[in-house]
Design an enzyme around this catalytic site. Structure first.
Site, PDB file in Angstrom:
ATOM      1  N   GLU A   1       0.847  -1.190   0.000  1.00 13.77           N
ATOM      2  CA  GLU A   1       0.000   0.000   0.000  1.00 13.77           C
ATOM      3  C   GLU A   1       0.883   1.240   0.000  1.00 13.77           C
ATOM      4  O   GLU A   1       1.807   1.326   0.813  1.00 13.77           O
ATOM      5  CB  GLU A   1      -0.890  -0.006   1.248  1.00 13.77           C
ATOM      6  CG  GLU A   1      -1.996   1.028   1.194  1.00 13.77           C
ATOM      7  CD  GLU A   1      -2.861   1.013   2.449  1.00 13.77           C
ATOM      8  OE1 GLU A   1      -4.045   0.687   2.360  1.00 13.77           O
ATOM      9  OE2 GLU A   1      -2.307   1.300   3.533  1.00 13.77           O
TER      10      GLU A   1
ATOM     11  N   ASP B   1      -4.090   4.020  -2.269  1.00 12.90           N
ATOM     12  CA  ASP B   1      -5.306   4.176  -1.477  1.00 12.90           C
ATOM     13  C   ASP B   1      -5.691   5.644  -1.362  1.00 12.90           C
ATOM     14  O   ASP B   1      -4.878   6.481  -0.954  1.00 12.90           O
ATOM     15  CB  ASP B   1      -5.089   3.568  -0.083  1.00 12.90           C
ATOM     16  CG  ASP B   1      -6.417   3.266   0.596  1.00 12.90           C
ATOM     17  OD1 ASP B   1      -7.417   3.008  -0.111  1.00 12.90           O
ATOM     18  OD2 ASP B   1      -6.450   3.309   1.837  1.00 12.90           O
TER      19      ASP B   1
END
Lengths: 291, 291, 291, 291, 291, 291
Positions: free
Chosen positions: D199, D220
């Protein structure tokens, strides 16, 4: 664990199932009338004479319902009950106590019923003055075998086979063309060391079974007099205890002493587990607080 | 499914558990004496009078044991039994038949015992000539509620609450300081449309409950005469059927007609499920082949 | 237990299943990057406005994962949430916290979504100023009925039938050739005391149902105006509360107030449980130690 | 099995649980109004446009309820639905059909809702003309992961991790003091060959992840423009497909095309499984006989 | 949880099943010879050299049997054992200790056997001086996969696929008419980001797989020399680590070093879980009291 | 059912668990490469010599996976295998066949491994020319006891206790201060008719046990010569078969004949179930169609 307790996981599993039956999906609708913070002290007490069994199940029911319920158990399984005997005290949130009550009591009343009926048979047999023991059978309530067989022990009885997998009991239908000696021998060959018992309808079969060194003979539906003769046949041919004589069929509280006097080592009674009436045990609230 | 059958998955789950209890881990030791290819035809027959229940369970037991067992079921649940009545015929491998026998019978005997006792209460109540109905309670054997409540229906009885989650039954312990009207109103507010029943010990409570439009009043441990008075109080104040009168406690086969004559709409009897003796049903081998 | 909690064993069983789905067989591969002895303090917080539900499930998820996780729950089910509201704080081993996070949140977000949507309906209906209540239906997510129905209560809604076994709801397909009076009467005869509700498409049916003393009529897919007429028909013929009027079908947040104003006692909304979007709740790590 | 079917045992277990929820303990009270021998033919039909999923579950629900119910399934999972599209025809005993209806539909409506929402995302993304794929997440409804992930496939989406045990997804909380290269390397060392995804919140992290040869980067909560820049960073440094770019957070049907045009390989959308509204599918009785 | 522990719920479920196998229905008959109040202190100790695994299972076994049993665990999973090494001390009621002993040891001996055999392979491979890692396979004992894969980690090995659902492994039977490039591409298209491994029998296939950017090639049943050639083919065409070379088939403790020297990244050994002999661990009573 | 089959429900439950382990949640990712309509014929064949066991489990695995898979089983459990022996042929959808393959084989290889090792012990013991029988122990793999004990029978061995609940085996730790006669007598008193076996370390204990009429003596860790002396002590004092002599500890394939020659009736070998290596059995696709 005591000898009269069932394995704890049997109690736990049965209680989870029973509590789910009684509270899903919405919980106890009526309990919502009770203030959330109300607490209570209750006594589980016998309404009648009898023998208690089911302690582990009742404990699990309260614990699974609400771990804030506190149980002070006073009479272990196998204890004698008089009307009014306090078996346990339960305290904690009133809602949870009321919700778990029926599940706990259903186990206690059912299993104490079995222990109580067992005790009556044990006492009936004791009248004969010998060492005859009372046994259960595989005629148990589906799903409750471990619990019911423990309740029989609590009542002073003994356990016959736990199931089809732990001993051999040769009945007529198993024999086909075999004579008893062959059947016993085949059973021993296949399952070394296991107890082999043979159901006998006639005296000759008893002799055959004894000669085959069966661990026990099961005399089914014989009169006490016939039993007496068979016992004699066994005693003449074996050392004490080498072949046990078990009686079943037609045994009730009235006839049991006669069978015992006839010399049976074991009397097995299906009714202990399949027809014992529930013992009347209830929960009385002694004190309610917080509302 | 008929009205007297339980949900099939209740039967299936209970049977799997019961069969596992009886055959694990090693299977049926004694059955190994029977030749593998032996087959048999057996009849499940009543030994005594009664009412049959448990068909779905017995079918599942044979099917789960061995799908080569073929069962021809002749008497649906709720049928009357005479001694000798053939309930079903089972044919197939003898070993499997003998192994499944006890599991199938344990269900049949237990559930038929409940149906039979229910029928006796129904007949006792019918003597009174009215329309009183016989109900069960939540005092069922743990793990078997769905099956036992279906057996009650098979015997001609009716089902009270399935569990704590489907109706409100206000007892003394729920009231705390509330008067009945408040409790009924609170219950209705929380659970709209649900049946609300109120347990009443005294005539005044009955009047309060009727005025609160309770769907039913539960008269616990009253004499038939007290019941008659309470019924009158109810009838004076409501349309027929608007508030049902239920009687429980102290009801047995002897007193039931008196309670029915007293005008009770419903008589609920815990003993139907907690104390019905097993009904004597057995399996007779008619023909054995292949050995 | 509060009124808005589900039965604890429903939470426990669902959580065990969900956690198994997420961690078997190898556990949380990524968590192995975190030092074994790292600990953390995290806050479960709302990202948006709403109503919280699912406390018992989240508690079980952390407890089942690792009993060293300590949870301080701050907002009971039914509490209002603002963006940033801290619902609970969790502290303990970081690995376990991260592994259990998604399971706990999946329950919380799903159930809070239901509570939140319910609350919106409750508020919409409250605009009408009457006493109309919002109900759920049997259109629940498979396997989660007990939890979802509790979440509806947390949102201020009420529970319709728990399942097919606890009340009678007569629909067109059940009637066959029967008129409503016959059907209600048959239902009452078979299931004494149970709530009987009748689905009605036309005014005449409503009259029939009221005359048959149905506990409720279900008006399906009617306009508010039609509902108003039916309510009037009911009110003319019964005492307040004797027959409830339930509306379903075609109800949404825009139309709900009109239905409430039309006088419906109950508005049931399948969407509460089958279409509530998840509520955005997350876990923020506040402090990490031991690494 | 097709690619869009879940493992059959997942369907079977979920259906058994759901049917038990809906019919225990007493069965379908209302169905008792229907004559036992009534039969019917019903059509399961879409009320609205969408994509169907849940075939295996519906089949299991009817089969588990009553093996005399015959189902002719016409539209496999993934088929497009128009209002009125007949998905399947069911015939057999009317009682059983009515009892199983809601359980079957609860699965169908829930899973078709997921397939339908997935299809909308797939179509939105397809507008961008690239090869971006739509993925689910671990934000599934507790207990239904296998079924919901299959429904996503039925809608044309793809499955991200099945659970925590099958891939590594390094998030900020896992890093502690590690730089990305160390974390990826540690993950590879511990779990050889597994997909490692990282991420990333910032461009530098993307570069680090690519240099560490992560199989994918998860962007994200970035804007499409930020995504475009990150995609470029990835494409400059790797062969096509070597490091996939996944986007999540802030994606909805309106923004999805922009993210696709920004070059994302994968767009993962929690809403597919946590917030898809139920698809309106019903059962219409076409013909009723035998009553 | 450590990296070498299985998920706790896997341990819990397996232990409950195993303990039930050993004690139902009647409990431990022999333990009834022991006085109820006897207590003991026992040491779980290795009889031979090896590596321990199964801590969580043993802890659960004692806890589930009797929560009065106190366990002091001394050697975490993965610890080396010498003959006599004390792994844990257990104290509490003697009956419960004796009853739980075999269940606890069955887990410990089985899982430590796997850890020990894994360690031997790890050591054999380490002789080659490279970085080859030892992997397990899906050839695990039914029902124990999570526990056995954790035991492999305890022994210093690594886990291959957890199951069929978490990675793609293309074998000959999956290819049909497809060439490897097509198969890999199809797998990637259907399951984005997942590890794709290709089983190769010949050098050309290895080249194809590398060119298709497979994450790993599985060389089945090749000689070390053939492996060496394939490794060279891979290394020439990829960055380090981009395509891993896995060897399986024909690997044993003697040949493993040669395969490692041939440059394999991974050596997978089914025997780790399907043929590891039990490690001899026993329980010695040190002190018995209260009798 | 044959004598060498386990109870079918043991197979069914174990297979459902194992298949779930291998295919949940997403199914077999790789199988999606195979065309949906491809079919195949496969042969399950031995790669090495041995004895087959596990038929019921393999049948269940294929049936549970896909009921369109057709299995033609050729060699019942207990059959001898040569390399290449075809145990069964399986035909049907290729995808399902490949997916179920490993689960079916994991059972077959594990259980056949046990049957094969058992057979080797049986043959070793047969060299001695007597009637010594080979027994298993309670050292079984957790969760698989019923299946493993059936595999021992398939190999020609016999089953010792099924569990702690079906026979009494008095060890040193049970004796406390009791002499053997007291212990045997207490065991008989508590569990009438059950087999009582006594573990003996010294000749005097053997004499005591024989005099107490123990059904068997267990000689643990004695040399063949010591066993011979103990056998003589037993034979002098009892009728043939009245007290069986069991030997355990220190028995392996080399020493077993000596123990048999020493006159042991029974030799119990924990390794049969805890350390039998997997037997190499594989599935070969013979013919693939429809793609």
């Amino acid at each position: 664990m005591t000898d009269v307790d069932p394995p704890r996981l049997a109690a736990r599993e049965a209680v989870a199932r029973a509590l789910a039956e009684d509270v899903l999906p919405l919980g106890d609708l009526t309990a919502s009338l009770v203030p959330e913070d109300a607490t209570a002290l209750g006594a589980i007490a016998a309404r009648v004479e009898g023998v208690v069994a089911g302690r582990l199940c009742a404990l699990e029911a309260f614990a699974l319902m609400d771990d804030r319920l506190d149980v002070d158990w006073r009479l272990p399984d196998g204890s004698d009950l008089e009307p009014g005997s306090v078996i346990a005290q339960v305290s904690g949130p009133l809602r949870s106590l009321l919700t778990a009550e029926r599940t706990a009591l259903n186990f206690l009343c059912h299993l104490s019923g079995i222990a109580t009926l067992t005790r009556r048979y044990v006492e009936a047999v004791a009248l004969a003055g010998g060492s005859t023991r009372v046994l259960d059978t595989r005629k148990t309530t589906p799903g409750l075998r471990a619990l019911e067989k423990a309740a029989v022990r609590a009542g002073g009885g003994f356990n016959h086979r736990g199931n089809l997998s732990d001993a051999i009991l040769v009945k007529d239908n198993h024999l086909g063309g075999l004579v008893i000696a062959e059947a016993v021998s085949a059973a021993r060959a296949q399952w070394p060391g296991r107890m082999v018992e043979v159901e006998c309808d006639r005296a000759e079969q008893v002799i055959e079974a004894v000669e085959a060194q069966a661990a026990a003979v099961l005399l089914d539906n014989m009169s006490p007099e016939e039993v007496r003769k068979c016992v004699a046949l066994v005693r003449e041919r074996t050392q004490p205890g080498a072949t046990l004589v078990e009686v079943s069929g037609g045994v009730n509280l009235e006839t049991a002493p006669a069978y015992a006097r006839a010399g049976a080592d074991l009397i097995s009674v299906g009714a202990l587990t399949h027809s014992a009436p529930s013992l009347d045990i209830g929960l009385d609230l002694i004190d309610i607080g917080g509302r």
